[in-house]
Enzyme design. Structure first.
Site, PDB file in Angstrom:
ATOM      1  CG  ASN A  21       8.207  36.479 -13.825  1.00  0.00           C
ATOM      2  OD1 ASN A  21       7.397  35.530 -13.673  1.00  0.00           O
ATOM      3  ND2 ASN A  21       8.947  36.644 -14.840  1.00  0.00           N
ATOM      4  CG  ASN A  85       5.679  34.287 -23.465  1.00  0.00           C
ATOM      5  OD1 ASN A  85       5.884  34.311 -22.198  1.00  0.00           O
ATOM      6  ND2 ASN A  85       5.411  33.418 -24.159  1.00  0.00           N
ATOM      7  CB  CYS A  94       2.503  34.817 -16.161  1.00  0.00           C
ATOM      8  SG  CYS A  94       3.809  35.182 -15.257  1.00  0.00           S
ATOM      9  CG  ASN A  96       5.885  35.215 -10.347  1.00  0.00           C
ATOM     10  OD1 ASN A  96       5.364  34.984  -9.072  1.00  0.00           O
ATOM     11  ND2 ASN A  96       6.865  34.654 -10.853  1.00  0.00           N
ATOM     12  CG  ASN A 179       1.708  28.097 -18.112  1.00  0.00           C
ATOM     13  OD1 ASN A 179       1.534  27.183 -17.131  1.00  0.00           O
ATOM     14  ND2 ASN A 179       2.390  29.344 -17.844  1.00  0.00           N
ATOM     15  CD  GLU A 236       8.819  32.705 -17.005  1.00  0.00           C
ATOM     16  OE1 GLU A 236       7.652  32.544 -17.930  1.00  0.00           O
ATOM     17  OE2 GLU A 236       9.116  33.478 -16.260  1.00  0.00           O
ATOM     18  NE  ARG A 237       5.165  28.509 -23.627  1.00  0.00           N
ATOM     19  CZ  ARG A 237       3.976  27.862 -23.468  1.00  0.00           C
ATOM     20  NH1 ARG A 237       3.372  27.366 -24.523  1.00  0.00           N
ATOM     21  NH2 ARG A 237       3.093  28.770 -22.775  1.00  0.00           N
ATOM     22  CB  CYS A 245       8.449  30.829 -13.540  1.00  0.00           C
ATOM     23  SG  CYS A 245       7.055  30.202 -14.702  1.00  0.00           S
ATOM     24  N   GLY A 246       5.758  31.792 -11.431  1.00  0.00           N
ATOM     25  CA  GLY A 246       4.787  31.425 -10.549  1.00  0.00           C
ATOM     26  C   GLY A 246       4.215  30.161 -10.909  1.00  0.00           C
TER      27      GLY A 246
END
Length: 310
Positions: A21, A85, A94, A96, A179, A236-237, A245-246
């Site tokens: 990531n 993003n 996020c 990660n 999130n 991921e959005r 994705c952590g």
């Protein structure tokens, strides 16, 4: 229309990743280089920019309205992870990215953090406590929860997901980690590999601010040596499919643990295309349950933006 912000030429950056990531990282302690969404998109472009799943700006918390508010309860959170993003939209945090952000602070000499020591940082999902370990960093991600708790309790699912490569819609469970995430359980690794996550999966009903979508396959057996094992891919959005994705790994472990029922373990290993992260559940404040995420963080390059990116 041109960007009102100054040119990116001469901007110093680093490139880092946590289990694949990846992020563009900028040190802006006094908050003087806020970038426009268009500039963020160009920097994160993998063909005409530096390339990344997102951009992280290291700013002192006192320089951002969100940071000032957070300092009231967490005066020790000197640094704020201003995360966007790849499409230029802002995100709460996020998992990660938190590890890579702290490693960036360490490698830039902005903080000193020895193995075993902890650092509190600010995010739009609140303060996060990060500890340096021998193999990377572990992050107290705070409490997890159901986005629709009444449906989770009644049916174990709250939505349907349609994705390329799946012949029919699949039931899913939506989890908040600060999130939003929507987790789908698949039957086997072959089904997971056959999916295409280039198109955005359709989630019905869609959470108010959109959602990240995780597709998880429980191992067989699920639990080995008191650790639960799952494999996962994620859309991921605002980004698309990423290698890891952590917060998504935490959400996928939380959903799988809930579905597994009484006796499910507190420790989980989540395999993603970029590697493996560890997830642990432990008692939090006010009767809630917190999640800890552990994994590596790597800085792979540093440089200066030339005049090819405006």
């Amino acid at each position: 229309m041109t960007d009102p912000a100054p040119s990116l030429t001469g901007l110093r950056f680093a490139k880092g990743h946590g289990t694949g990531n990846d992020f563009v990282l900028l040190a802006d302690p006094e908050g003087v280089r806020e970038l426009t969404p268009g500039q963020i998109t160009r920097l994160c472009d993998r063909h005409q920019g530096i390339g990344g799943d997102g951009l992280i700006r290291a700013v002192r918390s006192r320089q951002l309205p969100e940071g000032v508010a957070l300092l009231e309860d967490h005066p020790e959170a000197e640094w704020f992870m201003d995360y966007s993003n790849a499409d230029g939209s802002r995100s709460e945090m996020c998992g990660n990215g938190v590890r890579v952000f702290v490693h960036f602070l360490v490698t830039q000499g902005l903080v000193v953090l020895e193995p075993g020591e902890e650092l509190t940082i600010g995010t739009r999902a609140g303060a996060k406590v990060v500890a340096r370990t021998g193999a990377g960093y572990r992050v107290d991600m705070g409490p997890w929860g159901f986005i629709h708790p009444e449906l989770a309790a009644e049916r174990g699912m709250d939505s349907l997901v349609e994705a390329a490569g799946l012949p029919v819609e699949r039931p899913a469970l939506s989890i908040t980690m600060g999130n939003p995430h929507t987790v789908v359980a698949l039957a086997d690794l072959e089904e997971l590999a056959a999916m295409s996550l280039i198109p955005t999966p359709a989630v019905t009903p869609l959470p108010p601010h959109g959602t990240n979508v995780e597709f998880a396959v429980p191992a067989d057996p699920l639990v080995m040596d008191d650790v639960g094992h799952i494999s996962m891919r994620v859309h991921e959005r605002g980004v698309g499919e990423t290698l890891s994705c952590g917060t998504g790994a935490c959400a996928a472990a939380a959903a799988t643990r809930f579905w597994a029922g009484t006796g499910a373990p507190d420790d989980w290993a989540v395999a993603v295309p970029g590697g493996v992260v560890a997830v642990r559940f432990f008692p939090g404040a006010e009767g809630r349950e917190n999640v800890e995420l552990s994994g590596p963080a790597v800085i792979v390059a540093e440089g200066v933006v030339a005049d090819g990116i405006q």
